[in-house]
Scaffold this active site. Structure first.
Site, short mmCIF file in Angstrom:
data_model
loop_
_atom_site.label_atom_id
_atom_site.label_comp_id
_atom_site.label_asym_id
_atom_site.label_seq_id
_atom_site.Cartn_x
_atom_site.Cartn_y
_atom_site.Cartn_z
N ASP A 75 -30.23 4.98 43.43
CA ASP A 75 -30.93 6.10 44.04
C ASP A 75 -30.87 5.91 45.55
OD1 ASP A 75 -32.84 8.24 44.34
OD2 ASP A 75 -33.57 7.70 42.34
N ASP A 95 -31.79 11.38 46.91
CA ASP A 95 -33.17 11.85 46.80
C ASP A 95 -33.56 12.83 47.90
OD1 ASP A 95 -35.90 11.23 45.56
OD2 ASP A 95 -36.30 10.88 47.69
N GLU A 113 -30.28 15.75 44.84
CA GLU A 113 -31.51 16.39 44.37
C GLU A 113 -31.85 17.46 45.39
OE1 GLU A 113 -36.16 15.44 43.36
OE2 GLU A 113 -35.28 14.79 45.23
N HIS A 137 -37.69 12.00 35.72
CA HIS A 137 -38.94 11.25 35.96
C HIS A 137 -39.95 12.04 36.77
CE1 HIS A 137 -36.76 10.95 39.64
NE2 HIS A 137 -37.81 10.41 40.25
N ASP A 138 -39.57 13.22 37.23
CA ASP A 138 -40.50 14.05 38.02
C ASP A 138 -41.01 15.25 37.22
OD1 ASP A 138 -40.24 12.53 40.31
OD2 ASP A 138 -38.54 13.69 41.05
C1 NOJ Z 1 -37.89 12.94 44.57
C2 NOJ Z 1 -38.07 11.82 43.61
O1 NOJ Z 1 -37.39 12.11 42.43
C3 NOJ Z 1 -39.56 11.67 43.43
O2 NOJ Z 1 -39.90 10.82 42.36
C4 NOJ Z 1 -40.14 11.19 44.72
O3 NOJ Z 1 -41.54 11.18 44.63
C5 NOJ Z 1 -39.74 12.10 45.90
N1 NOJ Z 1 -38.39 12.53 45.84
C6 NOJ Z 1 -39.93 11.39 47.20
O4 NOJ Z 1 -38.95 10.40 47.35
#
Ligand code: NOJ
Length: 558
Positions: free
Chosen positions: A98, A200, A257, A329-330
């Site tokens: 990541d 990210d 992302e 995971h989000d």
């Molecule tokens: C996206 C990530 O997937 C998430 O888990 C994180 O909290 C935020 N970016 C900040 O890095």
């Protein structure tokens, strides 16, 4: 569209804290990933993205990095990381890390130095500004995790910017020295044998440098920080520089992302000369969200889900591959979110898997998805660790919801739903660890939903995923499943999700009955083969086909 080495692959995300614990501390580790490589290989996985394992104080579960060149001891050692890379290579698998470079941790040495001397060299690594004349922050943007994006620097009239938590100061990409540091670090990892990065929060690296107030969207007087993105232009200059200095020379994979980008930018992001190889398709995750907070969000309907998936596949077809996900995971677990309440079953889980796996794009699974893991029923806010869920819980309370209502409201959306430990077996703590307790609670349904049970049952969700993956890789169908055109059909029918995948050699037809009721549909095709079916039969005669509730079939037709 140029063909790439990764187009025919299948990818999988590991959230390391919850994947598999081998040292008995209740937290997953690198050795756990090494131990499970054969499991993933057998499933048909080629590319593995591991959420952050760098040194971190874990304010945001590793998305706050204090040393980009070190593995956090919670996960293991650099030697174990090297072993993982070597073991993956032996199995012809690829590891992605990541890349979290919109921000670092406030414990990173750059930020520590910046705080000692905000006007010095390292102060310029961050966005540090004076407040307004009345002493309030430079502008009214709200961070993703609540509160102002500006944090005062003690003893000064200055603030530093953080789009996420205050412990995650934003790095200043306008400063060439910062970019050089980032590229150096990326190349260091790529030279070690990494196959690429998941990148990210990358859309945030370009700010609206006027730092102007935006119209408030909640009664805290602030506006969601991401709304500044509309006024920020020129991000592709940074992205292409990063691509040319790091990914391209290594023929590496990059997956961004990205939220809140414009459809017309797709070519620029994933076209032949795009900034990334791929980006995640988050289109369905945005539906029903609302400025006021999660407590006001609503569920997406099956028809909306279908229409949105179809739109994004049609737009990306022949431009590039979006990565198809149903969760990460989000997000909450996809089967709990996209299947209407009370209808989550083996059938409906397999139906969702079928449309996700056979749509145009790169299938990107999330750990536990292959066994149909579901949301957790949280009994108290104390069971939740996630910084963003806790913020949304307080937002709901401030809006007048009781504690119980606030918990219910955030439970359905909580990021911790997907972060509970992987359920490996029916043994204590789901076989995830030998410890008495785990860093996040294990979902109590592990007795029935677990890898061991799923592997033993030929008709399980696990085996269905395995068959879907095998179909993508089958030399007879690969060309059609991977590169074939994506053509929706019967979209006027309520709760039906059907599409063709068509190449010059073959036509596949995927039909998914997105409801629990049986139905009949007009059906005039000559079926050459039923390639996959989550029900026992596929009945068709006299110009009609009968579908069971949540039946999904993959047909080869003439
Ligand atoms: C996206 C990530 O997937 C998430 O888990 C994180 O909290 C935020 N970016 C900040 O890095």
């Amino acid at each position: 569209m140029k063909r790439k080495w990764w187009h025919e692959k299948v990818a999988y995300q590991i959230y390391p804290k919850s994947f598999y614990d081998t040292n008995g501390d209740g937290v997953g580790d690198l050795r756990g990933i090494i131990d499970k490589l054969d499991y993933l290989k057998e499933l048909g996985i080629d590319i593995i993205w591991i959420s952050p394992i760098y040194k971190s104080p874990f304010v945001d579960q590793g998305y706050d990095i204090s040393d980009y060149y070190a593995i956090d001891p919670a996960f293991g050692t650099m030697e174990e990381m090297e072993e993982l890379l070597a073991e993956a290579k032996k199995r012809d698998m690829h590891i992605l890390m990541d890349l979290v470079v919109n921000h670092c941790s406030d414990q990173h040495e750059w930020f520590q130095k910046a705080m000692q001397d905000p006007d010095g060299e390292y102060g310029k690594y961050f966005y540090i500004m004076e407040g307004k004349e009345d002493g309030t922050p430079p502008c009214n943007w709200r961070s993703y995790f609540g509160g102002s994006v500006w944090e005062p620097i003690p003893g000064t009239n200055k603030y530093y910017l953080h789009m996420f938590a205050k412990e995650q100061p934003d790095l200043n990409w306008e400063n060439p020295a910062v970019r050089e540091e980032i590229y150096k670090m990326m190349n260091w990892w790529l030279d070690k044998g990494l196959s690429g990065f998941r990148i990210d929060a990358i859309i945030n690296i370009k700010k609206d440098l006027t730092f102007s107030d935006l119209p408030a969207d909640r009664d805290d007087g602030l506006a969601a920080g991401w709304k500044m993105l509309e006024h920020a232009s020129g991000i592709e200059v940074f992205l292409k520089e990063m691509r040319d200095r790091t990914f391209r020379p290594h023929n590496a994979f990059s997956i961004g992302e990205l939220f809140n980008f414009k459809a017309e930018d797709l070519e620029n992001f994933i076209g032949d000369d795009g900034c990334f190889e791929s980006i995640f398709d988050f289109s369905t995750t945005q539906v029903g969200m609302c400025d006021e907070g999660w407590y006001q969000s609503r569920r997406i309907t099956p028809n909306e889900y279908r229409d949105i998936v179809f739109d994004s596949k049609k737009t990306s077809c022949n431009v590039g591959f979006l990565a198809n996900i149903i969760e990460n995971h989000d997000e909450p677990r996809g089967v709990s979110r996209y299947i209407p309440e009370g209808e989550c079953s083996e059938m409906s889980k397999k139906m969702l898997a079928t449309v996700m796996m056979l749509s145009y794009g790169l299938p990107f699974l999330y750990q536990g998805q292959e066994i149909g893991m579901t949301n957790m029923e949280f009994e108290s806010i104390d069971q939740i660790n996630d910084i963003s869920t806790i913020d949304e819980y307080h937002v709901a309370q401030r809006a007048g919801l009781s504690d119980k209502e606030a918990l219910k409201a955030v439970s359905d959306m909580s990021r911790d739903n997907a972060r509970t430990p992987v359920q490996w077996s029916a043994e204590k703590n789901a076989g995830f660890t030998t410890a008495d307790s785990t860093w996040l609670p294990v979902n109590p349904n592990y007795k029935t939903v677990n890898v061991e049970t799923e592997m033993q049952d030929e008709n399980s969700v696990y085996h269905f995923y395995k068959k879907l993956i095998a179909l993508r890789k089958n030399p007879e169908y690969r060309e059609t499943v991977v590169y074939g055109d994506f053509l929706p059909v019967w979209q006027e029918q309520d709760r039906l999700m059907a599409f063709y995948r068509k190449s010059s050699e073959k036509t596949l037809l995927v039909i998914a009955n997105y409801q629990k009721e049986e139905r009949e549909i007009p059906f005039a095709h000559r079926v050459k083969a039923v390639l996959l079916n989550n029900a026992e039969v596929f009945e068709q005669a006299d110009g009609k086909a009968a579908l069971r509730g949540y039946q999904a079939v993959v047909l080869e037709v003439e």
